[in-house]
Design an enzyme around this catalytic site. Structure first.
Site, mmCIF file in Angstrom:
data_model
loop_
_atom_site.group_PDB
_atom_site.id
_atom_site.type_symbol
_atom_site.label_atom_id
_atom_site.label_comp_id
_atom_site.label_asym_id
_atom_site.label_seq_id
_atom_site.Cartn_x
_atom_site.Cartn_y
_atom_site.Cartn_z
ATOM 1 C CG HIS A 89 17.853 -6.537 -2.235
ATOM 2 N ND1 HIS A 89 18.265 -5.467 -1.263
ATOM 3 C CD2 HIS A 89 18.301 -7.868 -1.626
ATOM 4 C CE1 HIS A 89 18.339 -6.191 0.043
ATOM 5 N NE2 HIS A 89 18.633 -7.276 -0.307
ATOM 6 C CG HIS A 103 13.902 1.158 2.426
ATOM 7 N ND1 HIS A 103 13.771 0.657 3.203
ATOM 8 C CD2 HIS A 103 15.302 0.844 2.014
ATOM 9 C CE1 HIS A 103 14.491 -0.349 3.719
ATOM 10 N NE2 HIS A 103 15.562 -0.090 2.720
ATOM 11 C CG ASP A 135 21.167 0.031 -3.871
ATOM 12 O OD1 ASP A 135 22.179 -0.067 -3.356
ATOM 13 O OD2 ASP A 135 20.129 -0.762 -3.695
HETATM 14 C C1 SDX Z 1 17.795 -1.976 -0.912
HETATM 15 O O1 SDX Z 1 14.889 -3.823 2.425
HETATM 16 C C2 SDX Z 1 16.176 -3.462 2.635
HETATM 17 O O2 SDX Z 1 16.496 -2.988 3.696
HETATM 18 C C3 SDX Z 1 16.866 -3.260 1.473
HETATM 19 C C4 SDX Z 1 18.127 -2.210 1.467
HETATM 20 C C5 SDX Z 1 19.354 -3.039 2.452
HETATM 21 O O3 SDX Z 1 20.122 -2.432 2.923
HETATM 22 O O4 SDX Z 1 19.375 -4.406 2.460
HETATM 23 O O5 SDX Z 1 18.052 -1.016 1.828
HETATM 24 C C6 SDX Z 1 18.968 -2.044 0.157
HETATM 25 O O6 SDX Z 1 17.536 -2.965 -1.492
HETATM 26 C C7 SDX Z 1 17.311 -0.353 -1.445
HETATM 27 C C8 SDX Z 1 16.160 -0.552 -2.328
HETATM 28 C C9 SDX Z 1 16.945 -0.628 -3.764
HETATM 29 N N1 SDX Z 1 15.931 -0.637 -4.809
HETATM 30 C C10 SDX Z 1 15.463 0.396 -5.422
HETATM 31 O O7 SDX Z 1 16.113 1.738 -5.264
HETATM 32 C C11 SDX Z 1 14.568 0.287 -6.604
HETATM 33 C C12 SDX Z 1 13.435 1.311 -6.710
HETATM 34 N N2 SDX Z 1 12.853 1.288 -5.608
HETATM 35 C C13 SDX Z 1 11.594 0.635 -5.283
HETATM 36 O O8 SDX Z 1 11.097 -0.208 -6.555
HETATM 37 C C14 SDX Z 1 10.639 0.360 -4.135
HETATM 38 O O9 SDX Z 1 10.878 1.730 -3.481
HETATM 39 C C15 SDX Z 1 11.321 -0.590 -3.355
HETATM 40 C C16 SDX Z 1 11.053 -2.091 -3.843
HETATM 41 C C17 SDX Z 1 12.628 -0.198 -2.764
HETATM 42 C C18 SDX Z 1 10.159 -0.906 -1.916
HETATM 43 O O10 SDX Z 1 8.893 -0.667 -2.432
HETATM 44 P P1 SDX Z 1 7.767 -1.077 -1.864
HETATM 45 O O11 SDX Z 1 7.590 -0.934 -0.415
HETATM 46 O O12 SDX Z 1 7.366 -2.287 -2.249
HETATM 47 O O13 SDX Z 1 6.760 -0.025 -2.184
HETATM 48 P P2 SDX Z 1 6.079 -0.078 -3.731
HETATM 49 O O14 SDX Z 1 6.669 -0.720 -4.868
HETATM 50 O O15 SDX Z 1 4.567 -0.910 -3.643
HETATM 51 O O16 SDX Z 1 5.609 1.427 -4.038
HETATM 52 C C19 SDX Z 1 4.683 2.285 -3.219
HETATM 53 C C20 SDX Z 1 4.308 3.366 -3.898
HETATM 54 C C21 SDX Z 1 3.931 3.014 -5.258
HETATM 55 O O17 SDX Z 1 3.166 4.020 -5.862
HETATM 56 P P3 SDX Z 1 1.498 3.724 -5.956
HETATM 57 O O18 SDX Z 1 1.253 2.498 -6.839
HETATM 58 O O19 SDX Z 1 0.929 3.682 -4.423
HETATM 59 O O20 SDX Z 1 1.090 4.805 -6.280
HETATM 60 O O21 SDX Z 1 5.486 4.202 -4.195
HETATM 61 C C22 SDX Z 1 6.082 4.238 -5.399
HETATM 62 C C23 SDX Z 1 5.105 3.005 -6.238
HETATM 63 O O22 SDX Z 1 4.905 3.192 -7.678
HETATM 64 N N3 SDX Z 1 7.498 4.090 -5.709
HETATM 65 C C24 SDX Z 1 8.003 4.480 -6.633
HETATM 66 C C25 SDX Z 1 9.518 4.140 -6.118
HETATM 67 N N4 SDX Z 1 9.309 3.362 -4.962
HETATM 68 C C26 SDX Z 1 8.279 3.359 -4.760
HETATM 69 N N5 SDX Z 1 7.643 5.231 -7.612
HETATM 70 C C27 SDX Z 1 9.036 5.589 -8.474
HETATM 71 N N6 SDX Z 1 10.297 5.321 -8.194
HETATM 72 C C28 SDX Z 1 10.596 4.662 -7.266
HETATM 73 N N7 SDX Z 1 11.733 4.224 -6.716
#
Ligand code: SDX
Length: 383
Positions: free
Chosen positions: A225, A264, A318
């Site tokens: 997050h 996201h 971020d």
């Molecule tokens: C914020 O919710 C909000 O609104 C939050 C926010 C706010 O203003 O409050 O916008 C602020 O928290 C932004 C997010 C910051 N986090 C990150 O940047 C961390 C990296 N990102 C992720 O781990 C991920 O994208 C999440 C946690 C943000 C969201 O992920 P989900 O919806 O749980 O998706 P997932 O982890 O289930 O991924 C789905 C697929 C996967 O691949 P498969 O297993 O389907 O093959 O997408 C891939 C993941 O591996 N994936 C990524 C990735 N994000 C998703 N792969 C590599 N790097 C990434 N960042």
């Protein structure tokens, strides 16, 4: 969704579940649009102030001049922290992350406020305003304490300018104030994100606004997050130069590592906030001589969109914010407290809105364990 043995719908991580009604903000994840009370984020970021946006989120309309004056005088009525809290922050920052210090500060302020045992709407509103008014001084004091410097107490009434002045001991330039104010506006609210949800769960028990914000800060701290901004900058600095981006990202993805600042839960397109922050990151990087850092970020973005764009993975808020905050002179460990400095208005507005038609949050889990009944065996007889 899977239907379980107890006939309940299960959505892992509550994905796609609608858990509340709101009039505050709308995240359009398909079209990459963010709306606060009907206003596009781009419009507010360009023309508004953080205080005005906070008023809008809380009370549903842009304030008139007199409403604005009344609101800001409430925020500034008691906007400083005392010496005792500064001492606590000095102790905390010796051993722990500034987010832990921030969580402790809000909890401490709640413990010191005798009104925090009142649950009526007026008391919750007063607590929220008082806490929000102190936030610039709390986060700036954490910054000072972490650097072993004395606290600065400014009489500047503007939220953004006060924070910058109390952080650095000098008046910010007009451009610095504009960039920082824009970053605060962009981070102010974002649907039922994890920290906002945490604050709402807490307030739904009829707890107090300090407790709700303490819960929220605890949730924002994690790298999935708010903590992603600090980690994203760390990754960019490790990559070092644009020509390393492809190789490093490929290796990270090969090891199934998450690339911080990308992806996201709601946006499956470019986060509109990231677009605006990218523009400022570029301008600041040029001004402050961090062009290689910005170019590395742009290359990482290109590589990621090539590799994962078809999966709906793009830069989120971020990714570029770290370059902006670094260029303004902040240590990376301050990036997530700065996120909180803004998001306090969303936590407050959403918790306050929810209280008007409160219903205790109490979901269920799908039991996958033994249903028994097993026979209890005394410890002496267990093998
Ligand atoms: C914020 O919710 C909000 O609104 C939050 C926010 C706010 O203003 O409050 O916008 C602020 O928290 C932004 C997010 C910051 N986090 C990150 O940047 C961390 C990296 N990102 C992720 O781990 C991920 O994208 C999440 C946690 C943000 C969201 O992920 P989900 O919806 O749980 O998706 P997932 O982890 O289930 O991924 C789905 C697929 C996967 O691949 P498969 O297993 O389907 O093959 O997408 C891939 C993941 O591996 N994936 C990524 C990735 N994000 C998703 N792969 C590599 N790097 C990434 N960042």
């Amino acid at each position: 969704m899977i239907t379980g043995s107890q006939n309940t719908d299960y959505a892992r991580g509550l994905e796609g579940v609608v858990a509340a009604e709101t009039r505050i903000g709308f995240v359009d994840g398909i079209n990459g649009r963010l709306v606060y009370r009907g206003y596009n984020i781009e419009e507010l970021a360009e023309s508004s102030t953080f205080e005005e946006v906070s008023y809008l989120l809380l009370y549903g309309k842009l304030p008139t001049k007199s409403e604005f004056t009344n609101f800001t005088s409430k925020l500034n009525a008691d906007n400083q922290i005392n010496d005792q809290l500064f001492k606590i922050l000095q102790e905390c920052t010796k051993s722990s992350h500034p987010m832990s210090a921030l969580r402790t500060a809000v909890s401490y302020l709640g413990a010191m406020d005798k009104n925090s045992n009142k649950f009526d709407l007026a008391a919750q509103e007063a607590m929220g305003l008082k806490l929000m008014g102190k936030f610039p001084s709390i986060v700036a004091a954490i910054n000072r304490a972490q650097q072993g410097k004395p606290i600065i107490r400014s009489t500047e009434p503007n939220y953004t300018a006060r924070f910058l002045e109390e952080s650095f001991g000098k008046k910010p330039t007009e451009f610095e104030t504009k960039v920082f104010r824009t970053a605060l506006i962009l981070h102010a609210d974002h649907g039922m994100n994890a920290s906002t949800f945490a604050s709402m769960v807490t307030i739904s028990t009829l707890s107090d606004m300090y407790s709700a914000v303490t819960s929220a800060i605890a949730s924002l701290k994690g790298p999935l997050h708010g903590g992603a901004n600090e980690q994203a900058l760390d990754m960019l600095e490790r990559i070092g130069t644009p020509k390393n981006a492809d190789k490093v990202i490929a290796e990270m993805l090969e090891k199934k590592e998450k690339i911080m600042g990308f992806g996201h839960r709601v946006y499956k397109v470019y986060d509109p906030r990231a677009k605006i922050l990218k523009g400022y990151a570029k301008k600041l990087a040029e001004d402050k001589g961090h062009t290689e850092l910005f170019e590395t970020a742009e290359e990482v973005e290109k590589v990621m969109i090539n590799k994962l764009g078809t999966k709906g993975i793009f830069p989120n808020v971020d990714f570029y914010s770290g370059i902006v905050y670094k260029s303004l002179g902040f240590d990376p460990t301050l990036f997530t407290p700065i996120f909180a400095l803004s998001r306090i208005s969303g936590w407050f507005a959403r918790s306050f809105e929810y209280l008007h038609d409160n219903r205790l949050f109490r979901p269920r889990s799908m039991y996958k364990g033994e249903v028994g009944p097993l026979k209890y065996i005394p410890i002496a007889d267990r093998r």
